[in-house]
Enzyme design. Structure first.
Site, PDB file in Angstrom:
ATOM      1  N   GLY A  25       0.935  -0.984   0.048  1.00 62.96           N
ATOM      2  CA  GLY A  25      -0.325  -0.117   0.324  1.00 62.96           C
ATOM      3  C   GLY A  25       0.527   1.271  -0.169  1.00 62.96           C
ATOM      4  O   GLY A  25       2.545   1.009  -0.234  1.00 62.96           O
ATOM      5  N   GLY A  27      -0.209   4.808   1.989  1.00 66.61           N
ATOM      6  CA  GLY A  27      -0.582   6.243   2.426  1.00 66.61           C
ATOM      7  C   GLY A  27       0.035   7.189   2.976  1.00 66.61           C
ATOM      8  O   GLY A  27       1.430   7.035   3.713  1.00 66.61           O
ATOM      9  N   GLY A  28      -0.513   8.042   3.259  1.00 65.29           N
ATOM     10  CA  GLY A  28      -0.340   9.528   3.046  1.00 65.29           C
ATOM     11  C   GLY A  28       1.437   9.862   2.263  1.00 65.29           C
ATOM     12  O   GLY A  28       1.160  10.137   1.395  1.00 65.29           O
ATOM     13  N   VAL A  32       4.060   1.569   2.066  1.00 67.06           N
ATOM     14  CA  VAL A  32       3.959   0.197   3.488  1.00 67.06           C
ATOM     15  C   VAL A  32       4.269  -0.950   2.297  1.00 67.06           C
ATOM     16  O   VAL A  32       3.665  -1.550   1.616  1.00 67.06           O
ATOM     17  CB  VAL A  32       2.415   0.086   3.853  1.00 67.06           C
ATOM     18  CG1 VAL A  32       2.385  -0.833   4.807  1.00 67.06           C
ATOM     19  CG2 VAL A  32       2.195   1.834   3.961  1.00 67.06           C
ATOM     20  N   ASP A 133      -6.882  13.380   7.930  1.00 63.66           N
ATOM     21  CA  ASP A 133      -6.394  12.421   7.042  1.00 63.66           C
ATOM     22  C   ASP A 133      -7.799  11.548   6.572  1.00 63.66           C
ATOM     23  O   ASP A 133      -7.559  10.332   6.788  1.00 63.66           O
ATOM     24  CB  ASP A 133      -5.175  12.224   6.574  1.00 63.66           C
ATOM     25  CG  ASP A 133      -5.338  12.435   5.492  1.00 63.66           C
ATOM     26  OD1 ASP A 133      -6.872  12.540   4.252  1.00 63.66           O
ATOM     27  OD2 ASP A 133      -4.447  11.392   4.137  1.00 63.66           O
TER      28      ASP A 133
END
Length: 273
Positions: A25, A27-28, A32, A133
């Site tokens: 993934g 994120g932000g 990941v 967020d």
């Protein structure tokens, strides 16, 4: 030249090194990966490219250590180009759970369970940290409860907003009116995002569909909230509507949100008994 992380890289951390597996993934402001610790334990490692303010998630993760409402940080460290956080692997994300519904609403009991966990998390963070967020991709199922993750643009509740807090970074479908205006975001912005998530869980679609940033901005700033289905209990529909009020000061507090969701769940349980 910055090194691009890839499977097989060993990441030094405070307690032990972690070896990256496949990427799972983004994120932000980080990537990941699945990862394995030197002793064989498995988890996830988030790598955040070093830039002004990029270490905020690491600092906040340590601040919130021990909170039952946040995905815990197991270890932390850095490479020449990245900050690193090791976390447990979650069972799923709310984003994945919603996707499995294929545009259909979640069963009411499931939606309430998610919302009660989010509300408990916000009540715990209230006065300490503003997430800024909240969205389904940042809400993870771990050990039977939904927890908040990805504090990449979060800030301490009492901190003034400076350029390194990345206040202009937002996720358009979930951003509050005050975020669209570039204003100082308080915990009320997290309540607003929770309202968007609640609408999505209860209807199968978001209240403001975009699709482009200018559309999202107009919709969040001025468009009326579409009605919720008649199947949604009246008290829950009212709470969602209040959470999505345009003025930040008119929204429920985190404690009020939690208390009212608990009351709705108890009333529903008593009717089934």
């Amino acid at each position: 030249m910055r090194h691009i992380p890839e499977p097989g890289d060993s990441i030094p951390m405070d307690k032990a090194a972690w070896t990256l597996g496949d990427r799972i993934g983004q994120g932000g402001f980080g990537l990941v990966f699945r990862a394995r610790r030197a002793d064989g334990a498995t988890g996830a490692v988030k790598l955040i490219e070093k830039a002004p303010g990029a270490d905020r998630e690491l600092l906040l993760g340590r601040t919130l250590a021990g909170s039952p409402y946040v995905v815990p940080v197991l270890d932390a460290g850095e490479t020449e180009d990245h900050w690193a956080l090791a976390m447990p692997l979650a069972d799923t994300s709310l984003d994945e759970r919603v996707a499995r519904q294929g545009g259909r609403p979640l069963p009411l009991a499931d939606a309430l369970a998610v919302l009660r966990d989010i509300a408990a998390a916000l009540a715990d963070l209230d006065g300490r940290v503003v997430h800024r967020d909240l969205k389904p991709a940042n809400i993870l199922l771990l050990n039977g409860s939904w927890r908040l993750a990805d504090f990449g643009i979060s800030r301490y509740a009492q901190a003034s907003t400076d350029p390194n807090t990345r206040k202009h970074s937002l996720t358009p479908p979930y951003a509050s009116p005050e975020q669209w205006r570039g204003e100082h975001a308080t915990g009320a912005a997290d309540i607003y995002a929770t309202g968007v998530i609640a609408f999505e869980l209860l209807t199968g679609s978001r209240p403001f569909p975009g699709p482009q940033p200018p559309d999202y901005r107009r919709q969040h700033l001025s468009d009326p909230l579409p009605p919720l289905p008649d199947e949604v209990p009246a008290e829950l529909a009212a709470l969602v509507k209040e959470s999505l009020f345009k003025p930040a000061g008119a929204r429920p507090t985190a404690d009020d949100l939690r208390a009212r969701l608990d009351r709705i769940d108890r009333a529903r349980s008593s009717k089934r008994a």
